[in-house]
Design a protein around this motif. Structure first.
Motif, PDB file in Angstrom:
ATOM      1  N   SER A 164      47.527  11.867 -45.311  1.00 14.95           N
ATOM      2  CA  SER A 164      48.825  12.622 -44.787  1.00 14.95           C
ATOM      3  C   SER A 164      49.279  13.676 -45.783  1.00 14.95           C
ATOM      4  CB  SER A 164      49.850  11.479 -44.576  1.00 14.95           C
ATOM      5  OG  SER A 164      49.440  10.377 -43.739  1.00 14.95           O
ATOM      6  N   GLU A 187      49.080  14.339 -40.402  1.00 18.78           N
ATOM      7  CA  GLU A 187      48.118  13.338 -40.777  1.00 18.78           C
ATOM      8  C   GLU A 187      46.569  13.820 -40.014  1.00 18.78           C
ATOM      9  OE1 GLU A 187      47.665   8.582 -40.032  1.00 18.78           O
ATOM     10  OE2 GLU A 187      49.293   9.558 -39.237  1.00 18.78           O
ATOM     11  N   SER A 202      52.959  16.211 -46.577  1.00 21.32           N
ATOM     12  CA  SER A 202      54.318  16.461 -46.260  1.00 21.32           C
ATOM     13  C   SER A 202      54.484  17.792 -46.754  1.00 21.32           C
ATOM     14  CB  SER A 202      55.171  15.486 -46.682  1.00 21.32           C
ATOM     15  OG  SER A 202      56.262  15.965 -46.607  1.00 21.32           O
ATOM     16  N   ASN A 260      55.196  16.952 -41.520  1.00 25.80           N
ATOM     17  CA  ASN A 260      54.459  16.050 -41.701  1.00 25.80           C
ATOM     18  C   ASN A 260      53.121  15.983 -41.036  1.00 25.80           C
ATOM     19  OD1 ASN A 260      56.553  14.770 -43.484  1.00 25.80           O
ATOM     20  ND2 ASN A 260      57.878  14.310 -41.649  1.00 25.80           N
ATOM     21  N   THR A 263      60.931  19.960 -43.381  1.00 22.43           N
ATOM     22  CA  THR A 263      59.920  19.309 -43.833  1.00 22.43           C
ATOM     23  C   THR A 263      58.959  18.861 -42.759  1.00 22.43           C
ATOM     24  OG1 THR A 263      61.074  18.023 -45.345  1.00 22.43           O
ATOM     25  CG2 THR A 263      59.047  17.178 -44.980  1.00 22.43           C
ATOM     26  N   ARG A 300      57.152  21.141 -47.754  1.00 24.11           N
ATOM     27  CA  ARG A 300      58.682  21.427 -47.542  1.00 24.11           C
ATOM     28  C   ARG A 300      58.669  22.710 -47.863  1.00 24.11           C
ATOM     29  NH1 ARG A 300      63.720  18.730 -49.733  1.00 24.11           N
ATOM     30  NH2 ARG A 300      64.639  20.475 -50.539  1.00 24.11           N
TER      31      ARG A 300
END
Length: 804
Positions: free
Chosen positions: A122, A40, A124, A38, A36, A126
């Motif tokens: 943001s 921003e 995310s 992440n 994952t 996967r």
């Protein structure tokens, strides 16, 4: 010069990757990896971030999704060009889009484009993939989460990818890593090169366990796990149910079986190693081979370790064989015009040349060296064995592997990936297509024991006439999806994927028998297995089987293109695309595409492209660029390490940078764009007038270097020094009934058994030569010699232990 970490924001802040979370699940020898990522966007403009990262070469990417706010978008697999067009259309219309695609040049590099991320938003990402774990020489299963994608050298004139590398302390993202291991057999231990929390067992049988990375890991090196099971060589079979939504009769709709076979050869045959063969050693001498093997102070360089390894190899070759040594960089060299018979004279000539080998040949042009080797006619009754040593930094991986496959009928290829970042696709591909065995040497690993393990494999009798026989219940038929087995080694795993069609009665069993001929002896190994469907296996076996089939079709397609195209050119490509879309597994000709059409709001403003910085390769004196354009997107992922692409960066091979003068003022990075006139030209630094004094050679290698080709040692001051004695001490204790060479050889064997048993795998083969030579001398008073030798050296080695 400032610390330039790829492209920065206007405030000199790094790009928006915040953290990487990796969850690993290992079931027996199959790994499922979920990463994952992440992000921003802290800028005031919409952002397009592009990341390039490594991936195991045999991995099957099977899931890609993005979550923005409360919205999750699951990507679809589509034909690559269509996916690229859809991505471009989405960005041009102000929509968010994500594109994940495999490199055209190497299956272990992926690129991820994150498009139109609004200011302050943001995201995310996967990513999930499955892969088989390779078995090491010590029977451990090896998993690696790369921290670096070493810059790949691209041949002159080819489109290349370069990497932005920065110090680990400047990488702005964090890593969390956890693993769960389960097996039908107990998990005996899990080792790592990184600090890990203690292994926790989840049941009394110790067949399930968890482990995670200790807090505070800087991700300044690959995270490597070695997983050990009790009774690791037991064959296994997993039968997996098909996908309920898929049509019966298709790959995804039918049950699949994955067989893991470990052949055991008759001991009578294995006790005698081959005493013939043509051994060709191919050594990487590119600039990156001058990098230390690890971060420890005083660590030996890769080229230095390779020189020591060649010494052991040359001493261990049996008399009667043939050999040659090639080395390559931007060009290639060889010691002899063609392979020569192994003798005292040829061995000494080769060793003198090896001692002078340095990391001074520029780039990594392995293809031309291989072509020259294959142009040499094979020697009758001398099976060719090719040993390739490289740090694996090439860009034309598929072309190299295809050449090895094309010549697979004439040789076996054993490959060695040296240092972190070596391409798993290249190293494993060379061995797989060359019918040999792959080894990786990282961290504090010593190269010598792994290479000598492969030499033992090379000296095993060649297995021929391999066939597989299936015995299944009535009404059940089988379609084998794996390529035919062409190579078998004692105790090494062979995998078979097969599709089962039809209905089987409850509690039904099947069997598979592998038949072969070894040194003229017909042999077979049989495995009985239950047809009961495995529980909770997901679609792991189906995805790995699809990946296996996709790889085979891709290679066939590439061979046809190389050969000028066949009448059905493109048919296999169409099959690959169909299979990739059907199974949801990545391929060369497809890509994952996700478009967020939910909000309906158009993102305003021009896109700003940003690159993610990645770790500096050990010893790299300058940052190195990743150059890519979207129309020729190239890249890869391996569980959490990311690299960047930039649309306008000059293509400078790292192997040439490593050899270049320090940057001149007119070569200053300007937003990470180098002077245009640098290109492929290499600027060599003036050699120093005098080399610093070399450290004293390791005592084992010192003794080995004195051995003659026949296996004997001679009684001289150099041997006495290697044994830690004076010439007088050695000569005065010699029994009068034996000659000097017998005495010297027995002393050397006693020293090896008395002081270097921990490194026995390194000297075992050359000791066998010495014992054979001693037996041929039929020398008197051997027992007395052993006793006198023990007294002199302070050992208690028994004559039987020496084998004489």
């Amino acid at each position: 010069m400032e610390n330039c970490c790829g492209l920065l924001t206007s405030k000199k802040e790094p790009v928006p990757l915040k953290s990487v979370e990796v969850e690993l699940e290992v079931r027996d020898h199959v790994a499922t990896v979920v990463s994952t990522l992440n992000y921003e966007n802290k800028e005031d403009k919409p952002l397009e971030a592009v990341f390039v990262f490594p991936m195991p070469g045999d991995a099957a990417v099977c899931h890609f999704s993005a979550t923005i706010g409360q919205t999750q978008i699951v990507a679809e697999v589509k034909e690559k060009q269509k996916a690229r067009e859809e991505y471009d259309d989405a960005l041009s219309s102000g929509q968010q889009a994500f594109l994940l695609e495999e490199s055209d040049q190497s299956p272990d590099i992926f690129s991820l484009s994150v498009g139109s991320l609004p200011p302050g938003e943001s995201a995310s990402i996967r990513l999930e993939y499955v892969t088989e774990l390779a078995v090491q020489a010590d029977e451990g299963l090896r998993f690696v989460l790369p921290a670096v994608l070493n810059p790949r050298y691209h041949p002159q004139g080819s489109e290349g990818v370069q990497v932005t590398s920065v110090p680990a302390s400047l990488v702005p993202y964090s890593l969390s890593f956890s693993a769960r291991v389960s097996s039908p057999r107990p998990v005996s231990k899990v080792e790592s090169n990184c600090p890990m929390d203690p292994l926790k067992y989840l049941n009394t049988e110790q067949s399930q366990a968890t482990i995670k990375l200790a807090a505070g890991h800087k991700f300044d090196k690959d995270v490597e796990l070695l997983i050990y099971y009790k009774d690791a060589h037991q064959p296994t079979a997993v039968v997996e149910a098909g996908q309920t939504s898929a049509k019966p009769g298709t790959l995804m709709g039918d049950p699949l079986v994955m067989l893991s076979l470990y052949p055991e050869f008759p001991q009578a045959v294995m006790s005698s190693l081959a005493s013939c063969g043509e051994f060709v050693f191919l050594l990487d001498r590119s600039g990156s081979m001058g990098i230390p093997m690890n971060n420890n102070e005083g660590s030996q360089t890769r080229i230095g370790s390779a020189r020591d390894t060649l010494l052991l190899l040359l001493k261990s070759i049996p008399m009667g064989c043939y050999f040659n040594i090639y080395s390559f960089g931007s060009s290639y060299e060889y010691i002899f015009p063609k392979s020569v018979e192994y003798s005292e004279k040829t061995m000494e000539e080769a060793l003198k040349k090896v001692e002078g080998m340095e990391d001074d040949l520029g780039g990594t042009e392995i293809l031309e060296a291989l072509k020259h080797i294959y142009s040499q006619a094979c020697i009758p009754n001398q099976p060719r064995q090719l040993f390739v040593f490289t740090d694996g930094e090439v860009g034309n991986t598929k072309e190299v592997i295809n050449l090895v496959k094309k010549n697979s009928g004439s040789h076996r290829c054993f490959s060695f990936g040296i240092g972190e970042g070596a391409s798993s696709a290249l190293i494993n591909g060379l061995a797989k297509e060359g019918g040999g065995h792959a080894q990786f040497i990282t961290g504090t690993d010593r190269m010598q024991p792994k290479v000598m393990q492969s030499l033992r494999f090379a000296l095993q009798p060649t297995v021929v006439d391999i066939s597989v026989k299936w015995d299944l219940p009535k009404g059940v038929s089988v379609t084998v999806l794996s390529p035919p087995i062409t190579t078998l080694f004692q105790g090494q795993r062979s995998l078979i994927y097969a599709q089962l069609t039809g209905q089987s009665p409850k509690a039904a069993e099947g069997s598979v028998t592998v038949m072969y001929s070894l040194a003229g002896h017909p042999s077979q190994n049989k495995l009985l297995f239950s047809l009961k469907l495995a529980e909770d296996s997901g679609l792991t076996v189906h995805r790995l089987a699809a990946r296996t089939l996709i790889r085979s079709l891709e290679m066939e397609e590439e061979e046809e293109v190389v050969e000028g195209g066949e009448p059905d050119e493109g048919v296999k490509k169409k099959k690959v695309v169909e299979l990739s879309v059907q199974s949801g597994v990545s391929s060369t000709f497809t890509a994952f595409i996700a478009v967020n059409k939910g909000s309906g709001e158009t993102i305003q403003g021009p896109l700003v492209r940003r690159n993610v910085p990645t770790l500096m390769m050990m010893g790299c004196p300058t940052p190195c660029m990743m150059s890519m354009s979207h129309s020729a997107a190239d890249g890869g992922f391996s569980g959490g390490v990311l690299m960047s692409k930039q649309s306008a960066a000059i293509n400078i091979p790292i192997d040439e940078i490593l050899m270049a003068n320090p940057l001149e003022e007119d070569m200053v990075y300007d937003g990470y764009q180098m002077a245009d006139d640098f290109e492929q030209e290499v600027m060599y630094a003036e050699p120093p007038e005098a080399k610093p004094e070399l450290p004293r050679r390791d005592p084992l290698l010192q003794l080995v270097s004195l051995q003659r080709a026949s296996g004997r040692w001679e009684l001289d001051p150099a041997l006495a020094a290697a044994l830690g004695k004076t010439s007088e001490e050695v000569e005065n204790t010699q029994p009068s009934e034996v000659n000097k060479e017998v005495w010297a050889t027995i002393l050397a064997l006693i020293w090896l058994h008395g002081f270097k048993m921990d490194a026995q795998e390194e000297w075992e083969l050359l000791a066998m030569k010495a014992v054979s030579w001693l037996r041929a001398q039929n020398a008197p008073c051997v027992t007395q010699c052993v006793e006198a030798g023990n007294t002199l050296l302070g050992c208690k080695v028994q004559k039987d232990a020496l084998g004489i």
